[in-house]
Design an enzyme around this catalytic site. Structure first.
Site, PDB file in Angstrom:
ATOM      1  N   SER A 115       0.865  -1.188   0.000  1.00  8.65           N
ATOM      2  CA  SER A 115       0.000   0.000   0.000  1.00  8.65           C
ATOM      3  C   SER A 115       0.896   1.231   0.000  1.00  8.65           C
ATOM      4  O   SER A 115       1.985   1.209   0.579  1.00  8.65           O
ATOM      5  CB  SER A 115      -0.860  -0.001   1.259  1.00  8.65           C
ATOM      6  OG  SER A 115      -1.376   1.291   1.494  1.00  8.65           O
ATOM      7  N   SER A 116       0.395   2.316  -0.593  1.00  7.81           N
ATOM      8  CA  SER A 116       1.213   3.533  -0.647  1.00  7.81           C
ATOM      9  C   SER A 116       1.403   4.160   0.733  1.00  7.81           C
ATOM     10  O   SER A 116       2.232   5.061   0.888  1.00  7.81           O
ATOM     11  CB  SER A 116       0.586   4.545  -1.609  1.00  7.81           C
ATOM     12  OG  SER A 116      -0.719   4.872  -1.192  1.00  7.81           O
ATOM     13  N   CYS A 117       0.678   3.679   1.754  1.00  7.76           N
ATOM     14  CA  CYS A 117       0.876   4.250   3.095  1.00  7.76           C
ATOM     15  C   CYS A 117       2.176   3.785   3.737  1.00  7.76           C
ATOM     16  O   CYS A 117       2.505   4.208   4.844  1.00  7.76           O
ATOM     17  CB  CYS A 117      -0.314   3.970   3.992  1.00  7.76           C
ATOM     18  SG  CYS A 117      -0.445   2.254   4.459  1.00  7.76           S
ATOM     19  N   TYR A 144      -0.890  -0.281  10.156  1.00  5.11           N
ATOM     20  CA  TYR A 144      -1.085  -0.950   8.860  1.00  5.11           C
ATOM     21  C   TYR A 144       0.191  -0.807   8.022  1.00  5.11           C
ATOM     22  O   TYR A 144       0.647  -1.775   7.397  1.00  5.11           O
ATOM     23  CB  TYR A 144      -2.270  -0.291   8.159  1.00  5.11           C
ATOM     24  CG  TYR A 144      -2.643  -0.876   6.830  1.00  5.11           C
ATOM     25  CD1 TYR A 144      -3.173  -2.153   6.740  1.00  5.11           C
ATOM     26  CD2 TYR A 144      -2.503  -0.129   5.660  1.00  5.11           C
ATOM     27  CE1 TYR A 144      -3.547  -2.683   5.510  1.00  5.11           C
ATOM     28  CE2 TYR A 144      -2.878  -0.655   4.438  1.00  5.11           C
ATOM     29  CZ  TYR A 144      -3.396  -1.930   4.365  1.00  5.11           C
ATOM     30  OH  TYR A 144      -3.765  -2.447   3.146  1.00  5.11           O
ATOM     31  N   LYS A 148       2.563  -3.637   6.370  1.00  2.00           N
ATOM     32  CA  LYS A 148       2.774  -3.671   4.918  1.00  2.00           C
ATOM     33  C   LYS A 148       4.267  -3.604   4.579  1.00  2.00           C
ATOM     34  O   LYS A 148       4.725  -4.248   3.622  1.00  2.00           O
ATOM     35  CB  LYS A 148       2.016  -2.515   4.251  1.00  2.00           C
ATOM     36  CG  LYS A 148       0.523  -2.763   4.171  1.00  2.00           C
ATOM     37  CD  LYS A 148       0.236  -3.761   3.084  1.00  2.00           C
ATOM     38  CE  LYS A 148      -1.113  -4.386   3.114  1.00  2.00           C
ATOM     39  NZ  LYS A 148      -1.270  -5.521   2.221  1.00  2.00           N
ATOM     40  N   HIS A 187     -13.019   3.446   2.719  1.00  2.00           N
ATOM     41  CA  HIS A 187     -12.180   4.541   2.222  1.00  2.00           C
ATOM     42  C   HIS A 187     -13.071   5.666   1.715  1.00  2.00           C
ATOM     43  O   HIS A 187     -14.290   5.508   1.590  1.00  2.00           O
ATOM     44  CB  HIS A 187     -11.267   4.025   1.103  1.00  2.00           C
ATOM     45  CG  HIS A 187     -10.184   3.123   1.606  1.00  2.00           C
ATOM     46  ND1 HIS A 187     -10.310   1.752   1.586  1.00  2.00           N
ATOM     47  CD2 HIS A 187      -8.982   3.376   2.160  1.00  2.00           C
ATOM     48  CE1 HIS A 187      -9.222   1.203   2.105  1.00  2.00           C
ATOM     49  NE2 HIS A 187      -8.393   2.170   2.462  1.00  2.00           N
TER      50      HIS A 187
HETATM   51  O1  GFB Z   1      -9.611   7.019   2.051  1.00  2.00           O
HETATM   52  P1  GFB Z   1      -9.273   7.420   3.412  1.00  2.00           P
HETATM   53  O2  GFB Z   1     -10.111   6.875   4.510  1.00  2.00           O
HETATM   54  O3  GFB Z   1      -7.793   7.030   3.788  1.00  2.00           O
HETATM   55  O4  GFB Z   1      -9.359   9.028   3.540  1.00  2.00           O
HETATM   56  P2  GFB Z   1      -6.320   7.646   3.565  1.00  2.00           P
HETATM   57  C1  GFB Z   1      -8.812   9.883   2.581  1.00  2.00           C
HETATM   58  C2  GFB Z   1      -9.170  11.325   2.895  1.00  2.00           C
HETATM   59  O5  GFB Z   1     -10.575  11.504   2.672  1.00  2.00           O
HETATM   60  C3  GFB Z   1      -8.906  11.798   4.320  1.00  2.00           C
HETATM   61  C4  GFB Z   1     -11.163  12.203   3.762  1.00  2.00           C
HETATM   62  O6  GFB Z   1      -8.418  13.120   4.266  1.00  2.00           O
HETATM   63  C5  GFB Z   1     -10.300  11.760   4.948  1.00  2.00           C
HETATM   64  O7  GFB Z   1     -10.455  12.667   6.034  1.00  2.00           O
HETATM   65  N1  GFB Z   1     -12.594  11.887   3.861  1.00  2.00           N
HETATM   66  C6  GFB Z   1     -13.599  12.780   3.672  1.00  2.00           C
HETATM   67  C7  GFB Z   1     -13.145  10.709   4.174  1.00  2.00           C
HETATM   68  N2  GFB Z   1     -14.786  12.212   3.909  1.00  2.00           N
HETATM   69  C8  GFB Z   1     -14.541  10.924   4.202  1.00  2.00           C
HETATM   70  C9  GFB Z   1     -15.391   9.803   4.518  1.00  2.00           C
HETATM   71  O8  GFB Z   1     -16.616   9.912   4.581  1.00  2.00           O
HETATM   72  N3  GFB Z   1     -14.769   8.619   4.749  1.00  2.00           N
HETATM   73  C10 GFB Z   1     -13.420   8.476   4.683  1.00  2.00           C
HETATM   74  N4  GFB Z   1     -12.881   7.250   4.914  1.00  2.00           N
HETATM   75  N5  GFB Z   1     -12.589   9.517   4.418  1.00  2.00           N
HETATM   76  C11 GFB Z   1      -5.695   5.195   3.767  1.00  2.00           C
HETATM   77  C12 GFB Z   1      -5.153   4.359   4.862  1.00  2.00           C
HETATM   78  O9  GFB Z   1      -5.447   6.485   4.116  1.00  2.00           O
HETATM   79  O10 GFB Z   1      -5.070   4.951   2.538  1.00  2.00           O
HETATM   80  C13 GFB Z   1      -5.107   2.957   4.504  1.00  2.00           C
HETATM   81  O11 GFB Z   1      -5.918   4.561   6.027  1.00  2.00           O
HETATM   82  C14 GFB Z   1      -4.626   2.697   3.091  1.00  2.00           C
HETATM   83  O12 GFB Z   1      -4.255   2.342   5.393  1.00  2.00           O
HETATM   84  C15 GFB Z   1      -5.207   3.670   2.090  1.00  2.00           C
HETATM   85  O13 GFB Z   1      -3.245   2.782   3.040  1.00  2.00           O
HETATM   86  C16 GFB Z   1      -4.586   3.519   0.736  1.00  2.00           C
HETATM   87  O14 GFB Z   1      -6.043   7.881   2.119  1.00  2.00           O
HETATM   88  O15 GFB Z   1      -6.087   8.808   4.467  1.00  2.00           O
END
Ligand code: GFB
Length: 324
Positions: A115-117, A144, A148, A187
């Site tokens: 994962s890119s994280c 995570y 990874k 996500h």
């Molecule tokens: O996709 P996401 O949950 O994960 O959130 P990450 C991406 C961005 O979208 C953050 C915003 O800035 C969130 O605050 N966001 C806005 C929301 N509204 C929402 C919502 O309703 N739900 C969610 N989930 N986000 C992930 C990692 O990071 O990236 C994983 O947690 C994984 O481990 C993945 O690596 C690729 O992009 O921040």
């Protein structure tokens, strides 16, 4: 090196570990479309991938030649922050057991999906593969990320010590059919699609978007990822992982507007600043993959529209949406 690599035999026995998930289901579809005739899968009830004895027994019985290791406990920013123990334990165990069993049973080639994280919070953008482990991680998903990173290192260690052909791909944020639409654990892209959809049905004028909307993210359709994984299986064999993405990012506000325009154009956005933004920017440098000869084909507008069509079909057929 890359140009001496042979494509994998379409009649070989291929195990997709994690076939029920977003990525695993896309890889399974891709393999079927490419004429693979011996695709092996196992449900969670049949095989606990965290259990080395069970995994080794399964590999001894089913003897896969090739493995796509795309199983894991995954989720968005909230799930990562609130369930750190599950994220680190499940993923470290799954990566270790499957790679070890693949070694024990002489698997010809394995592709591990990270994962890119894995990259540091302050990595230079776009992020090149060599930035791994050169700084502290983003705290909202460090558990995570550590698991990874361990997965990449496990593959490298077995390559170095035993000469195993185990390779790693690092995808950017993914989306597409079979995604998780649960608002707590998903996500951002499926979460916003569901939020706009629910708001339209309820005739609610506002939709809540977490964070400030300024965080930047890159999105790849999972069918493109599946294509890239098969491409790497066929064309790549080396110790360093390969980034998989589009190299193009946008702000969460822009993403929310894009999804709104498809799902519920009349809606207004309301940003909840009490929720985390996570890493400020995360866009992959995909020069290495492009130089190998692969580029994505599904742009974000097309992918969002197709994913929403898929979502509507599930709703219309009353199919159980994951998380809904
Ligand atoms: O996709 P996401 O949950 O994960 O959130 P990450 C991406 C961005 O979208 C953050 C915003 O800035 C969130 O605050 N966001 C806005 C929301 N509204 C929402 C919502 O309703 N739900 C969610 N989930 N986000 C992930 C990692 O990071 O990236 C994983 O947690 C994984 O481990 C993945 O690596 C690729 O992009 O921040």
């Amino acid at each position: 090196m890359a140009d001496a690599v042979q494509p994998i035999d379409r009649e070989s026995r291929v195990f997709v570990a994690g076939h029920g998930g977003l990525v695993g289901s896309a890889i399974t579809r891709r393999l079927a479309a490419d004429g693979f005739t011996n695709v092996l899968t196992a449900t969670r009830a049949e095989l606990d991938l965290r259990n080395q004895a069970e995994v080794t027994r399964w590999f001894e019985e089913h003897r896969p030649d090739h493995v796509f290791l795309v199983a894991g406990t995954v989720g968005g920013i909230m799930a990562n922050s609130t369930r750190p123990a599950e994220f680190i334990y499940d993923n470290m165990m799954i990566h270790g057991t499957v790679v070890h069993a693949a070694h024990e049973t002489d698997v010809t080639k394995l592709l591990y999906l990270g994962s890119s994280c894995i990259y540091p919070r302050h990595a230079a953008q776009p992020i090149t593969e060599d930035q791994l482990l050169n700084g502290p991680l983003e705290p909202t998903n460090e558990w995570y990320a550590v698991a990874k990173i361990a997965g990449i290192k496990v593959c490298q260690a077995y390559r170095q010590q035993y000469g195993r052909d185990f390779i790693s791909a690092m995808p950017t944020n993914l989306y597409g059919p079979n995604d998780n639409f649960d608002l707590q654990s998903s996500h951002v892209l499926p979460a916003l699609m569901r939020k706009f959809h629910d708001a339209r049905l309820a005739e609610r004028p506002e939709v809540e978007v977490w964070g400030t909307g300024s965080a930047l993210r890159e999105f790849l359709h999972v069918d493109d990822l599946a294509d890239a994984c098969l491409f790497l299986m066929d064309n790549y064999s080396d110790i360093e992982h390969v980034n998989v993405g589009t190299g193009i990012d946008l702000s969460i506000r822009e993403l929310a507007e894009k999804i709104r325009d498809v799902v519920y154009p009349a809606a207004e956005l309301r940003f909840d600043h009490s929720k985390p933004d996570g890493i400020p920017r995360k866009v992959l440098d995909v020069t290495k993959l492009n130089a190998l000869g692969w580029t994505p084909t599904i742009d974000l507008d097309t992918g969002v529209a197709a994913t929403y069509e898929w979502f509507l079909e599930q709703v219309a057929n009353s199919t159980a949406l994951r998380g809904a």
